[in-house]
Design an enzyme around this catalytic site. Structure first.
Site, PDB file in Angstrom:
ATOM      1  N   ALA A 156       0.936  -1.311  -0.047  1.00 29.63           N
ATOM      2  CA  ALA A 156       0.123  -0.018  -0.013  1.00 29.63           C
ATOM      3  C   ALA A 156       0.925   1.325   0.038  1.00 29.63           C
ATOM      4  O   ALA A 156       1.907   1.162   0.729  1.00 29.63           O
ATOM      5  CB  ALA A 156      -0.836  -0.040   0.987  1.00 29.63           C
ATOM      6  N   LYS A 157       0.465   2.309  -0.768  1.00 28.90           N
ATOM      7  CA  LYS A 157       1.241   3.534  -0.850  1.00 28.90           C
ATOM      8  C   LYS A 157       0.689   4.334   0.303  1.00 28.90           C
ATOM      9  O   LYS A 157      -0.082   5.359   0.013  1.00 28.90           O
ATOM     10  CB  LYS A 157       0.941   4.211  -2.101  1.00 28.90           C
ATOM     11  N   ILE A 158       1.091   3.968   1.449  1.00 25.17           N
ATOM     12  CA  ILE A 158       0.533   4.743   2.559  1.00 25.17           C
ATOM     13  C   ILE A 158       1.757   6.010   3.164  1.00 25.17           C
ATOM     14  O   ILE A 158       2.934   5.430   3.156  1.00 25.17           O
ATOM     15  CB  ILE A 158       0.408   3.743   3.868  1.00 25.17           C
TER      16      ILE A 158
END
Ligand code: PMP
Length: 323
Positions: A156-158
């Site tokens: 996830a591009k968190i």
């Protein structure tokens, strides 16, 4: 940073300088956000956004991991991205959608904090510059590992994940490298602070697998498709640190980095110290499609109509080609 006119903020386009948040917003303290990075390239005076659908899908996938329900549909977000680019009159730009937990309460439990969405577009050169793209860059293995699968969600591009990337790139620069290469917690090669990695050995293309804690890069997917189209064997596999030292070619992929050749790892020269033939062929094909010199046969591009004449509009007003 090159400021643009407007930023899309929770459903409407507002002046760039007014897109602010409260210092007690949840995301400011706990990294509770998800974002995307896209690029548009100019083709015949129009902005061609690369991978709009894939990037917006990854944003929704990242938000899902955080149990963060966006109050917009993917179609609305895609329209909002097009509206943002159009309203700023951009033809060639970087696009940054950011979803985050806003201001309400400061406990770590985020449920009462509103989910906000902002989308900015601005001009930004290639991450490693013209020289990096042409001649390659020097990289070194970082002392920081990519996060273990049961710590942070690496796919996830968190926003909170990027403390890791920031430490990696800061260390790399201190050591005189353009970029740091992370190993995963098992010691296998993972990725750069903002790029996926590719290697060529004896004509076979190798890249770390999703199980090596990588972000599933959109550019990575496109490069794999191009390799297959060229009849090259691609293996998504575990890569040992020393395999990097003896590979014939190495390059990094990413929206910001595009396709950047690597000249050396840990001061070991890769190949002949010049971008290899497969790297150059992939780079050329990639840029030919993005700049409209070759047909967009994979459907990567979404055109934004008449960027110079665009006017500020609400999310529902998003018009133009869907992608
Ligand atoms: N890995 C990381 C950690 C990144 O931040 C990025 C940039 N988004 C990438 C890989 C490359 O992904 P993409 O090709 O989708 O830009």
């Amino acid at each position: 940073m090159q400021e643009a006119k407007t930023i899309w903020f929770n459903g409407s386009l507002i002046p760039w300088k007014d897109a602010n948040v409260h210092v007690l917003s949840h995301a400011m303290h706990y990294g509770s956000g998800a974002f995307e990075g896209m690029r548009a390239y100019e083709i015949d005076g129009r902005a061609a956004i690369v991978g709009l659908k894939a990037h917006v899908q990854r944003l929704f996938d990242s938000c899902r991991v955080l149990y963060m329900d966006l109050p917009f549909s993917p179609e609305e977000v895609r329209a909002a991205v097009r509206d943002t680019v159009q309203s700023n009159g951009h033809t060639s730009c970087y696009i940054r959608p950011l979803a985050y937990r806003g201001y309400a309460e400061l406990g770590v439990m985020p449920d009462n904090c509103p989910v906000e969405l902002a989308i900015a577009s601005f001009t930004w050169d290639s991450l490693h510059g013209k020289d990096g793209l042409e001649n390659g860059v020097d990289v070194g293995v970082s002392s920081w590992r990519r996060m273990a699968p049961d710590t942070h969600p690496a796919m996830a591009k968190i926003t909170g994940n990027y403390v890791n990337s920031m430490l990696v790139v800061m260390e790399a620069k201190r050591h005189g490298y353009s970029e740091g290469i992370m190993l995963d917690t098992a010691g296998y090669v993972s990725e750069g602070s903002g790029e996926n990695l590719f290697f060529v050995k004896d004509g076979v293309v190798l890249t770390p697998a999703l199980g090596n804690s990588i972000l599933p890069g959109i550019t990575r997917g496109y490069v794999i498709d191009l390799c297959k189209e060229f009849g090259l064997e691609v293996r998504e596999t575990r890569i040992l640190r020393e395999m990097m030292y003896s590979c014939d070619e190495m390059f990094m992929t990413g929206t910001a980095a595009e396709i950047t050749p690597v000249r050396s790892v840990d001061r070991h020269t890769i190949g002949g110290g010049q971008p290899g033939s497969i790297t150059k062929r992939l780079q050329e094909e990639y840029f030919d499609i993005l700049h409209g010199r070759k047909s967009d046969r994979h459907g990567w591009l979404t055109f934004v109509e008449n960027p110079q004449t665009g006017e500020a509009s609400a999310v529902s007003a998003g018009a133009g080609q869907e992608g």
